[in-house]
Design a protein around this motif. Sequence first.
Motif, PDB file in Angstrom:
ATOM      1  N   HIS A   1       0.890  -1.167   0.000  1.00 28.36           N
ATOM      2  CA  HIS A   1       0.000   0.000   0.000  1.00 28.36           C
ATOM      3  C   HIS A   1       0.922   1.209   0.000  1.00 28.36           C
ATOM      4  O   HIS A   1       1.653   1.431   0.965  1.00 28.36           O
ATOM      5  CB  HIS A   1      -0.877  -0.027   1.258  1.00 28.36           C
TER       6      HIS A   1
ATOM      7  N   GLU B   1     -11.471  -2.164  -8.278  1.00 33.36           N
ATOM      8  CA  GLU B   1     -12.216  -2.743  -7.151  1.00 33.36           C
ATOM      9  C   GLU B   1     -13.479  -1.924  -6.871  1.00 33.36           C
ATOM     10  O   GLU B   1     -13.464  -0.707  -6.975  1.00 33.36           O
ATOM     11  CB  GLU B   1     -11.294  -2.728  -5.920  1.00 33.36           C
TER      12      GLU B   1
ATOM     13  N   LYS C   1     -17.028  -1.221  -4.275  1.00 27.76           N
ATOM     14  CA  LYS C   1     -17.474  -1.316  -2.878  1.00 27.76           C
ATOM     15  C   LYS C   1     -18.706  -0.427  -2.716  1.00 27.76           C
ATOM     16  O   LYS C   1     -18.651   0.755  -3.050  1.00 27.76           O
ATOM     17  CB  LYS C   1     -16.337  -0.844  -1.956  1.00 27.76           C
TER      18      LYS C   1
ATOM     19  N   ASP D   1     -13.602  -7.962  -4.134  1.00 28.22           N
ATOM     20  CA  ASP D   1     -13.286  -8.090  -2.708  1.00 28.22           C
ATOM     21  C   ASP D   1     -14.520  -8.715  -2.072  1.00 28.22           C
ATOM     22  O   ASP D   1     -15.625  -8.156  -2.148  1.00 28.22           O
ATOM     23  CB  ASP D   1     -12.983  -6.700  -2.123  1.00 28.22           C
TER      24      ASP D   1
ATOM     25  N   HIS E   1     -17.069  -6.731  -0.100  1.00 26.70           N
ATOM     26  CA  HIS E   1     -17.657  -5.519  -0.677  1.00 26.70           C
ATOM     27  C   HIS E   1     -18.979  -5.788  -1.398  1.00 26.70           C
ATOM     28  O   HIS E   1     -19.141  -5.432  -2.563  1.00 26.70           O
ATOM     29  CB  HIS E   1     -16.663  -4.877  -1.648  1.00 26.70           C
TER      30      HIS E   1
ATOM     31  N   ASP F   1     -17.836  -4.639   5.789  1.00 24.24           N
ATOM     32  CA  ASP F   1     -16.506  -4.966   5.251  1.00 24.24           C
ATOM     33  C   ASP F   1     -15.606  -5.281   6.440  1.00 24.24           C
ATOM     34  O   ASP F   1     -14.705  -4.530   6.766  1.00 24.24           O
ATOM     35  CB  ASP F   1     -15.985  -3.756   4.452  1.00 24.24           C
TER      36      ASP F   1
ATOM     37  N   ASP G   1      -7.086  -9.557   1.646  1.00 24.41           N
ATOM     38  CA  ASP G   1      -7.221  -8.192   2.172  1.00 24.41           C
ATOM     39  C   ASP G   1      -7.889  -8.311   3.538  1.00 24.41           C
ATOM     40  O   ASP G   1      -9.108  -8.283   3.632  1.00 24.41           O
ATOM     41  CB  ASP G   1      -8.060  -7.336   1.197  1.00 24.41           C
TER      42      ASP G   1
END
Length: 418
Positions: A85, A201, A203, A236, A239, A271, A310
């Motif tokens: 990250h 990604e 969410k 993910d 999500h 999440d 994650d």
Amino acid sequence: MNWRGFAPPLAFIPPLHITIGMDRDKLFKLLDEFKIETPSWGYADTGTRFGKFLQAAAASTIDEKLADAGTVNKFTGCCPTVAVHVLWDFSMGVNATATADIAKKNGLRIGSINPNFFQDQVYKSGSVCNSDESAQQHAHRHMSDCIAIAKAVGSDILSLWFADGCNYPGQDDIVDRKRRMHGALRQWHSALAPGMKMLVEYKPFEPAFYHTDIADWGMAYIYAKSAGPKAKVLVDTGHHYQAQNIEQIVAWLLDEEMLGGFHFNDRKYADDDLTMGSIDPYAVFRIFHEIRNAAETHGKDVSQIAYMIDQSHNLKPKIEAMIQTVTTAQELYLKACLVDRAKLRDAQARQNIVDAEECLRSAFGADVKPVLIEWRKSRGMEAKPMEAYRASGYEARVAKEREAARAARGASSGSSYA
Ligand code: RM4
Ligand code: MN
Ligand code: MN
């Protein structure tokens, strides 16, 4: 147990190849190919918005995170890459090429590069979707840094998640925001090095609570499609709305050749970033089943799917949590490999729902631990990664070293995940 609840005596359990219709070599090869990327932030102290509970052995520098990731890979043989990250791992003074060398020393490569479009004050109303051009420019500069870091460390994945969204109806124009995101993704796509992928990604909530600018897989699909062929969708597992059929999304994306990868974690409410399979292992199995089905029944190439974790191990010891995650993933993947697809096709053709469902249920119920132990032994690995890791004394050793190093730096743990 059989369906009446009586376990047959052990001696009557047929040999593996008869039960599953797949030979050991093929299974072992599938296990060899199954790799999962661990996240640098999974080794650091993390918390909730109410605070952090600190662990003496938690990693605080990128070097320490890579040492931990190398340890997970050493005991599982399954995690050769580490996601980073950017703002948490490459703060001022961290040299990307030197970091790639440290990864190598730990038997690893730097995997996906995760830009940070959410931490800076300028992103209060979003990054590239923000109507304020200075925020957009800030995001563009950060993205150029990320592409440069990716090139320097030899990473081939840019993994994009945006906190962009609005908290209240009317706050901003939804379509204007959509067009801003489209523009940014297209521009970044054209700056990618050959061989690089861009994962988008989605969410539906958090940190924005009215709408997010990439709320679901459909929006991620449209953005990725319009950005260009190197852009794919990242799923993910945390999500989604409750009750969403994630494996159907996976099956569709695979069939459209738009599935880029996963961020695995489990959740009960939102999440939650809990350990994969801790709440609903059958859901993970069903995802893996769709992947194997795409490969074996529909002839799709699934070799490029990026399996990534994650998770935030707020309370569990970090490395143990990661080893538990990885071995759980291997078990559930292996179970999905055991689904007898010829039998399943036949049951589906006969429209025999019970027989079809039982193909999945019996594979899910299979005890795959002995196969995994056999596979690990045949590859010269520790038969039981968790036991071997615990016996190594690594955690106690680094706890001591890291406490001393933190004291020498005068460092206290900050509020971010870094
Ligand atoms: C988001 C999303 C991203 C992760 C951040 C920290 O919810 O899952 O992938 O990088 O959290
Ligand atoms: Mn994620
Ligand atoms: Mn998340």
